[in-house]
Design an enzyme around this catalytic site. Structure first.
Site, PDB file in Angstrom:
ATOM      1  NE  ARG A   1     -44.157 -39.396 -29.124  1.00  0.00           N
ATOM      2  CZ  ARG A   1     -44.248 -40.547 -29.783  1.00  0.00           C
ATOM      3  NH1 ARG A   1     -45.247 -40.758 -30.632  1.00  0.00           N
ATOM      4  NH2 ARG A   1     -43.350 -41.484 -29.638  1.00  0.00           N
TER       5      ARG A   1
ATOM      6  CE  LYS B   1     -43.561 -43.375 -26.373  1.00  0.00           C
ATOM      7  NZ  LYS B   1     -44.390 -44.567 -26.494  1.00  0.00           N
TER       8      LYS B   1
ATOM      9  CD  GLU C   1     -53.042 -45.396 -28.552  1.00  0.00           C
ATOM     10  OE1 GLU C   1     -52.112 -45.260 -29.344  1.00  0.00           O
ATOM     11  OE2 GLU C   1     -53.156 -44.727 -27.500  1.00  0.00           O
TER      12      GLU C   1
HETATM   13  N1  PXG Z   1     -49.660 -45.945 -29.068  1.00  0.00           N
HETATM   14  C1  PXG Z   1     -49.089 -46.102 -27.862  1.00  0.00           C
HETATM   15  C2  PXG Z   1     -49.934 -46.122 -26.653  1.00  0.00           C
HETATM   16  C3  PXG Z   1     -47.684 -46.234 -27.775  1.00  0.00           C
HETATM   17  O1  PXG Z   1     -47.114 -46.350 -26.578  1.00  0.00           O
HETATM   18  C4  PXG Z   1     -47.571 -46.040 -30.196  1.00  0.00           C
HETATM   19  C5  PXG Z   1     -48.950 -45.901 -30.206  1.00  0.00           C
HETATM   20  C6  PXG Z   1     -46.816 -45.902 -31.476  1.00  0.00           C
HETATM   21  O2  PXG Z   1     -46.153 -44.645 -31.522  1.00  0.00           O
HETATM   22  P1  PXG Z   1     -44.812 -44.422 -32.344  1.00  0.00           P
HETATM   23  O3  PXG Z   1     -44.439 -43.041 -32.080  1.00  0.00           O
HETATM   24  O4  PXG Z   1     -43.809 -45.417 -31.794  1.00  0.00           O
HETATM   25  O5  PXG Z   1     -45.126 -44.696 -33.750  1.00  0.00           O
HETATM   26  C7  PXG Z   1     -46.914 -46.251 -28.969  1.00  0.00           C
HETATM   27  C8  PXG Z   1     -45.448 -46.482 -28.957  1.00  0.00           C
HETATM   28  C9  PXG Z   1     -43.135 -51.428 -27.571  1.00  0.00           C
HETATM   29  C10 PXG Z   1     -43.494 -50.119 -26.985  1.00  0.00           C
HETATM   30  O6  PXG Z   1     -42.326 -52.128 -26.941  1.00  0.00           O
HETATM   31  C11 PXG Z   1     -44.083 -49.098 -27.739  1.00  0.00           C
HETATM   32  C12 PXG Z   1     -44.373 -47.890 -27.125  1.00  0.00           C
HETATM   33  C13 PXG Z   1     -44.108 -47.759 -25.808  1.00  0.00           C
HETATM   34  C14 PXG Z   1     -43.549 -48.767 -25.086  1.00  0.00           C
HETATM   35  C15 PXG Z   1     -43.216 -49.946 -25.656  1.00  0.00           C
HETATM   36  O7  PXG Z   1     -43.633 -51.780 -28.631  1.00  0.00           O
HETATM   37  N2  PXG Z   1     -44.906 -46.771 -27.693  1.00  0.00           N
END
Ligand code: PXG
Length: 294
Positions: free
Chosen positions: A53, A153, A186
């Site tokens: 990713r 991201k 989301e």
């Molecule tokens: N959607 C978005 C917009 C994200 O930033 C997820 C879904 C979940 O993805 P993963 O790969 O983690 O299952 C994210 C995850 C936090 C935090 O502190 C989480 C994310 C980025 C920054 C902070 O919870 N990304």
């Protein structure tokens, strides 16, 4: 406790010495990419998928990573080792670097700047997993895929941060972001799922969501458990009238969503399927196949 060690541009430094110049494009413009990764019991969960990713995001923003992806994976593992981290949270970042106030990142100035932080994970309480989270619908829309694609991201998370502030302002834990058509995409840092008559649904990626690693694992686990899973668009009506709803993310794992804009979802507590999925997910994180050995 000794000071946390951070990888920054070829060096492993104490946190207090790991500094970034004010002219870095990541600081000036949010010009860069990141990954949030978990380590469980001496393994970095789904490291290969996070690296893939990361590489795709780099390509999408025209960023040439300073090292091959194999070496970056090794840096993630080594940062865990240097911090004696067996379980925790890892943040991998690559900024454009650059080195000037202009928007155009002159290739001749500073190359992309890679850093990696490994530390403790902020966990929700067991009580929060039973009670579930309160969410609101944000007045902000998820970025359209023709602007900065939500699959990237990027360090430019202002939209998500503003929605997160909005949620707290209304006494909620998270905010749902709709796309420009009013479909659920989301939450600010988590993917969303609903359960209706035993069928587990989550919005398709093309609607404007991050291709979450936890989302992917949950889809696989749910299928193995015998549930029907569907990637389909849905609206706030479907969330409000779901039998269960939950969020997935690296930090939160799988957590119930039990209140939407002040109304309870079903009976307002974490649902059976949500809790069963969480239990299976946690079992899965203990398996050798779930990640790369630190
Ligand atoms: N959607 C978005 C917009 C994200 O930033 C997820 C879904 C979940 O993805 P993963 O790969 O983690 O299952 C994210 C995850 C936090 C935090 O502190 C989480 C994310 C980025 C920054 C902070 O919870 N990304």
């Amino acid at each position: 406790m000794s000071e946390q060690i951070v990888y920054l541009e070829g060096q492993y430094l104490p946190m207090s010495e790991a500094k970034i110049p004010v002219l870095d494009h990541g600081v000036l413009y949010g010009d860069g990419i990141f990954e949030g990764i978990r380590a469980y019991d001496g393994r970095v969960f789904k490291l290969a998928q996070h690296m893939e990713r990361f590489e795709s995001a780099a390509k999408a923003i025209n960023l040439e990573l300073p090292l091959p992806i194999g070496e970056i994976s090794e840096i993630v593992l080594e940062t865990c080792r240097r911090n004696a981290l067996s379980s925790g949270y890892i943040r991998l970042v690559c900024t454009r670097g650059a080195d000037g106030l202009g928007l155009y990142p002159h290739p001749s100035t500073h190359p992309p700047r890679l850093f990696c932080i490994a530390g403790q994970v902020a966990l929700y309480s067991d009580e929060a997993y039973r009670r579930g989270l309160k969410v609101i619908t944000s007045h902000l829309r998820r970025n359209n895929a023709t602007i900065v694609n939500p699959q990237i991201k990027s360090l430019n998370y202002l939209n998500n941060i503003l929605a997160s502030i909005e949620a707290r302002r209304y006494g909620a834990d998270e905010a749902i972001l709709l796309n420009s058509e009013g479909l659920v995409t989301e939450c600010t840092g988590d993917n969303i799922f609903i359960v209706k008559r035993g069928v587990i649904c989550t919005p398709p990626i093309w609607l404007g969501t991050l291709d979450g690693i936890t989302r992917m694992v949950v889809l696989e686990i749910a299928q193995k458990m015998g549930y029907t899973v569907k990637e389909v668009p849905f609206t706030l009506f479907d969330v409000l009238n779901a039998d269960e709803a939950f969020l997935t993310g690296t930090a939160a794992e799988i957590i119930a969503l039990t209140e939407l804009d002040g109304q309870p979802i079903a009976d307002g507590v974490a649902g059976e399927i949500t809790l069963a999925l969480l239990q299976e997910f946690r079992k899965y994180t203990k398996l050798e196949e779930s990640g790369a050995k630190i």
